[in-house]
Write a protein that holds these residues in place. Structure first.
Motif, PDB file in Angstrom:
ATOM      1  N   LEU A  63    -121.390-101.649  79.607  1.00 21.79           N
ATOM      2  CA  LEU A  63    -122.320-100.516  79.634  1.00 21.79           C
ATOM      3  C   LEU A  63    -123.020-100.433  80.973  1.00 21.79           C
ATOM      4  O   LEU A  63    -123.044-101.382  81.744  1.00 21.79           O
ATOM      5  N   SER A  64    -123.635 -99.277  81.204  1.00 23.31           N
ATOM      6  CA  SER A  64    -124.404 -99.086  82.433  1.00 23.31           C
ATOM      7  C   SER A  64    -125.899 -99.159  82.117  1.00 23.31           C
ATOM      8  O   SER A  64    -126.310 -99.299  80.966  1.00 23.31           O
ATOM      9  N   SER A  65    -126.689 -99.062  83.148  1.00 21.01           N
ATOM     10  CA  SER A  65    -128.143 -99.107  83.001  1.00 21.01           C
ATOM     11  C   SER A  65    -128.625 -97.859  82.269  1.00 21.01           C
ATOM     12  O   SER A  65    -128.026 -96.805  82.429  1.00 21.01           O
ATOM     13  N   PRO A  66    -129.635 -97.909  81.479  1.00 22.70           N
ATOM     14  CA  PRO A  66    -130.545 -98.995  81.121  1.00 22.70           C
ATOM     15  C   PRO A  66    -130.053 -99.833  79.945  1.00 22.70           C
ATOM     16  O   PRO A  66    -130.692-100.807  79.568  1.00 22.70           O
ATOM     17  N   TRP A  67    -128.916 -99.473  79.373  1.00 23.31           N
ATOM     18  CA  TRP A  67    -128.436-100.133  78.156  1.00 23.31           C
ATOM     19  C   TRP A  67    -127.950-101.543  78.441  1.00 23.31           C
ATOM     20  O   TRP A  67    -128.102-102.437  77.607  1.00 23.31           O
ATOM     21  N   GLN A  68    -127.392-101.738  79.611  1.00 20.49           N
ATOM     22  CA  GLN A  68    -126.955-103.074  79.982  1.00 20.49           C
ATOM     23  C   GLN A  68    -128.163-104.008  80.062  1.00 20.49           C
ATOM     24  O   GLN A  68    -128.158-105.109  79.508  1.00 20.49           O
ATOM     25  N   GLY A  69    -129.211-103.552  80.737  1.00 24.55           N
ATOM     26  CA  GLY A  69    -130.426-104.358  80.842  1.00 24.55           C
ATOM     27  C   GLY A  69    -131.086-104.599  79.495  1.00 24.55           C
ATOM     28  O   GLY A  69    -131.627-105.675  79.233  1.00 24.55           O
ATOM     29  N   PHE A  70    -131.036-103.586  78.639  1.00 25.26           N
ATOM     30  CA  PHE A  70    -131.595-103.704  77.293  1.00 25.26           C
ATOM     31  C   PHE A  70    -130.919-104.851  76.537  1.00 25.26           C
ATOM     32  O   PHE A  70    -131.580-105.732  75.990  1.00 25.26           O
ATOM     33  N   LEU A  71    -129.599-104.864  76.543  1.00 25.65           N
ATOM     34  CA  LEU A  71    -128.859-105.893  75.807  1.00 25.65           C
ATOM     35  C   LEU A  71    -128.983-107.271  76.448  1.00 25.65           C
ATOM     36  O   LEU A  71    -129.106-108.277  75.743  1.00 25.65           O
ATOM     37  N   LEU A  72    -128.964-107.318  77.770  1.00 28.59           N
ATOM     38  CA  LEU A  72    -129.114-108.619  78.435  1.00 28.59           C
ATOM     39  C   LEU A  72    -130.500-109.198  78.182  1.00 28.59           C
ATOM     40  O   LEU A  72    -130.654-110.411  77.995  1.00 28.59           O
ATOM     41  N   GLY A  73    -131.503-108.331  78.159  1.00 30.47           N
ATOM     42  CA  GLY A  73    -132.860-108.783  77.835  1.00 30.47           C
ATOM     43  C   GLY A  73    -132.948-109.319  76.417  1.00 30.47           C
ATOM     44  O   GLY A  73    -133.586-110.351  76.160  1.00 30.47           O
ATOM     45  N   LEU A  74    -132.308-108.627  75.480  1.00 31.18           N
ATOM     46  CA  LEU A  74    -132.287-109.098  74.096  1.00 31.18           C
ATOM     47  C   LEU A  74    -131.596-110.463  74.002  1.00 31.18           C
ATOM     48  O   LEU A  74    -132.092-111.368  73.323  1.00 31.18           O
ATOM     49  N   ALA A  75    -130.464-110.585  74.681  1.00 29.88           N
ATOM     50  CA  ALA A  75    -129.716-111.844  74.634  1.00 29.88           C
ATOM     51  C   ALA A  75    -130.556-112.990  75.200  1.00 29.88           C
ATOM     52  O   ALA A  75    -130.620-114.070  74.594  1.00 29.88           O
ATOM     53  N   ALA A  76    -131.209-112.748  76.320  1.00 34.89           N
ATOM     54  CA  ALA A  76    -132.029-113.801  76.938  1.00 34.89           C
ATOM     55  C   ALA A  76    -133.183-114.200  76.022  1.00 34.89           C
ATOM     56  O   ALA A  76    -133.460-115.398  75.846  1.00 34.89           O
ATOM     57  N   ARG A  77    -133.851-113.241  75.427  1.00 33.72           N
ATOM     58  CA  ARG A  77    -134.966-113.546  74.529  1.00 33.72           C
ATOM     59  C   ARG A  77    -134.497-114.285  73.288  1.00 33.72           C
ATOM     60  O   ARG A  77    -135.170-115.180  72.813  1.00 33.72           O
ATOM     61  N   LEU A  78    -133.349-113.902  72.755  1.00 27.65           N
ATOM     62  CA  LEU A  78    -132.843-114.573  71.555  1.00 27.65           C
ATOM     63  C   LEU A  78    -132.422-116.008  71.859  1.00 27.65           C
ATOM     64  O   LEU A  78    -132.585-116.897  71.026  1.00 27.65           O
ATOM     65  N   GLU A  79    -131.885-116.232  73.043  1.00 30.75           N
ATOM     66  CA  GLU A  79    -131.466-117.588  73.409  1.00 30.75           C
ATOM     67  C   GLU A  79    -132.665-118.500  73.617  1.00 30.75           C
ATOM     68  O   GLU A  79    -132.581-119.704  73.398  1.00 30.75           O
ATOM     69  N   GLN A  80    -133.784-117.933  74.038  1.00 33.07           N
ATOM     70  CA  GLN A  80    -135.009-118.717  74.234  1.00 33.07           C
ATOM     71  C   GLN A  80    -135.929-118.624  73.027  1.00 33.07           C
ATOM     72  O   GLN A  80    -137.061-119.095  73.087  1.00 33.07           O
ATOM     73  N   MET A  81    -135.450-118.045  71.969  1.00 36.44           N
ATOM     74  CA  MET A  81    -136.283-117.743  70.812  1.00 36.44           C
ATOM     75  C   MET A  81    -136.976-118.981  70.258  1.00 36.44           C
ATOM     76  O   MET A  81    -136.345-119.990  70.018  1.00 36.44           O
ATOM     77  N   VAL A  82    -138.275-118.801  70.081  1.00 30.46           N
ATOM     78  CA  VAL A  82    -139.067-119.856  69.469  1.00 30.46           C
ATOM     79  C   VAL A  82    -139.860-119.193  68.345  1.00 30.46           C
ATOM     80  O   VAL A  82    -140.930-118.640  68.551  1.00 30.46           O
ATOM     81  N   GLY A  83    -139.287-119.188  67.164  1.00 29.53           N
ATOM     82  CA  GLY A  83    -139.987-118.640  66.013  1.00 29.53           C
ATOM     83  C   GLY A  83    -140.007-117.122  65.929  1.00 29.53           C
ATOM     84  O   GLY A  83    -140.645-116.579  65.045  1.00 29.53           O
ATOM     85  N   GLU A  84    -139.344-116.424  66.830  1.00 28.14           N
ATOM     86  CA  GLU A  84    -139.309-114.967  66.767  1.00 28.14           C
ATOM     87  C   GLU A  84    -138.094-114.525  65.966  1.00 28.14           C
ATOM     88  O   GLU A  84    -137.065-115.180  65.967  1.00 28.14           O
ATOM     89  N   ARG A  85    -138.247-113.398  65.319  1.00 29.03           N
ATOM     90  CA  ARG A  85    -137.132-112.832  64.560  1.00 29.03           C
ATOM     91  C   ARG A  85    -136.428-111.783  65.403  1.00 29.03           C
ATOM     92  O   ARG A  85    -137.022-111.190  66.304  1.00 29.03           O
ATOM     93  N   LEU A  86    -135.174-111.526  65.075  1.00 31.87           N
ATOM     94  CA  LEU A  86    -134.405-110.505  65.777  1.00 31.87           C
ATOM     95  C   LEU A  86    -135.114-109.157  65.683  1.00 31.87           C
ATOM     96  O   LEU A  86    -135.127-108.392  66.642  1.00 31.87           O
ATOM     97  N   GLN A  87    -135.732-108.878  64.554  1.00 36.38           N
ATOM     98  CA  GLN A  87    -136.436-107.610  64.374  1.00 36.38           C
ATOM     99  C   GLN A  87    -137.493-107.418  65.456  1.00 36.38           C
ATOM    100  O   GLN A  87    -137.568-106.357  66.081  1.00 36.38           O
ATOM    101  N   THR A  88    -138.293-108.426  65.708  1.00 36.52           N
ATOM    102  CA  THR A  88    -139.357-108.338  66.707  1.00 36.52           C
ATOM    103  C   THR A  88    -138.767-108.157  68.097  1.00 36.52           C
ATOM    104  O   THR A  88    -139.221-107.310  68.870  1.00 36.52           O
ATOM    105  N   VAL A  89    -137.762-108.947  68.413  1.00 36.84           N
ATOM    106  CA  VAL A  89    -137.130-108.870  69.730  1.00 36.84           C
ATOM    107  C   VAL A  89    -136.498-107.494  69.929  1.00 36.84           C
ATOM    108  O   VAL A  89    -136.640-106.876  70.991  1.00 36.84           O
ATOM    109  N   TRP A  90    -135.806-106.990  68.918  1.00 44.70           N
ATOM    110  CA  TRP A  90    -135.157-105.682  68.998  1.00 44.70           C
ATOM    111  C   TRP A  90    -136.189-104.581  69.211  1.00 44.70           C
ATOM    112  O   TRP A  90    -136.037-103.725  70.086  1.00 44.70           O
TER     113      TRP A  90
END
Length: 171
Positions: A63-90
């Protein structure tokens, strides 16, 4: 001098009408990108059986921007997730999309609501959730496509009419 002012008013109002029509086209294009994003995500989950962070990274590469950044940001947050749910991150990811991404407030709310249904069910249910969401999203897109030509004409006519009205008032 007065004629130049009236001409500028006419041009400005006409431009506003044209811009409103272009905004609708931009919204539709953004919705099509979200549709593509979700279809690619659905395919990754169905075929690869990988967790969401990896699926987001795989889809982001296509994908192109801004969707690429959106998904990469989600992936990074989920990988560092400490007690957060996917719902909150999304939801926070959707809120963090730039204003110029093309989606309006209603589209953003609808997309954010998808996060409530992802991340806690089994794979089959998540795929069904994505499928159901895509059906609703495509229905909204079809409605916009159907109304687009008429609304563009209306916006153009309203812009010109408003310019003429202001010009008459100033005369």
């Amino acid at each position: 001098m007065k004629a130049a002012g009236i001409l500028l008013i006419l041009l400005a109002c006409s431009g506003m009408g044209l811009t409103a029509g272009e905004d609708l086209e931009r919204r539709l294009a953004a919705m099509e990108q979200v549709e593509k994003l979700l279809q690619l995500l659905q395919g990754e989950l169905r075929c690869s059986f990988i967790p969401f962070p990896q699926a987001f990274r795989q889809v982001a590469s296509r994908l192109s921007s801004p969707w690429q950044g959106f998904l990469l940001g989600l992936a990074a947050r989920l990988e560092q997730m400490v007690g957060e749910r996917l719902q909150t991150v999304w939801e926070e990811g959707v809120d963090g999309l730039p204003e110029g991404c093309g989606l309006d407030g209603e589209d953003r709310r609808e997309l954010a609501s998808l996060g409530k249904e992802l991340g806690y069910l089994d794979l089959t249910m998540q795929l069904k959730t994505l499928e159901h969401f895509l059906e609703r999203w495509q229905g909204r897109m079809e409605e916009i496509r159907r109304e687009l030509p008429a609304k563009k004409r209306i916006f153009r006519c309203l812009g010109i009419s408003a310019g003429l009205l202001l010009a008459l008032i100033l005369l």
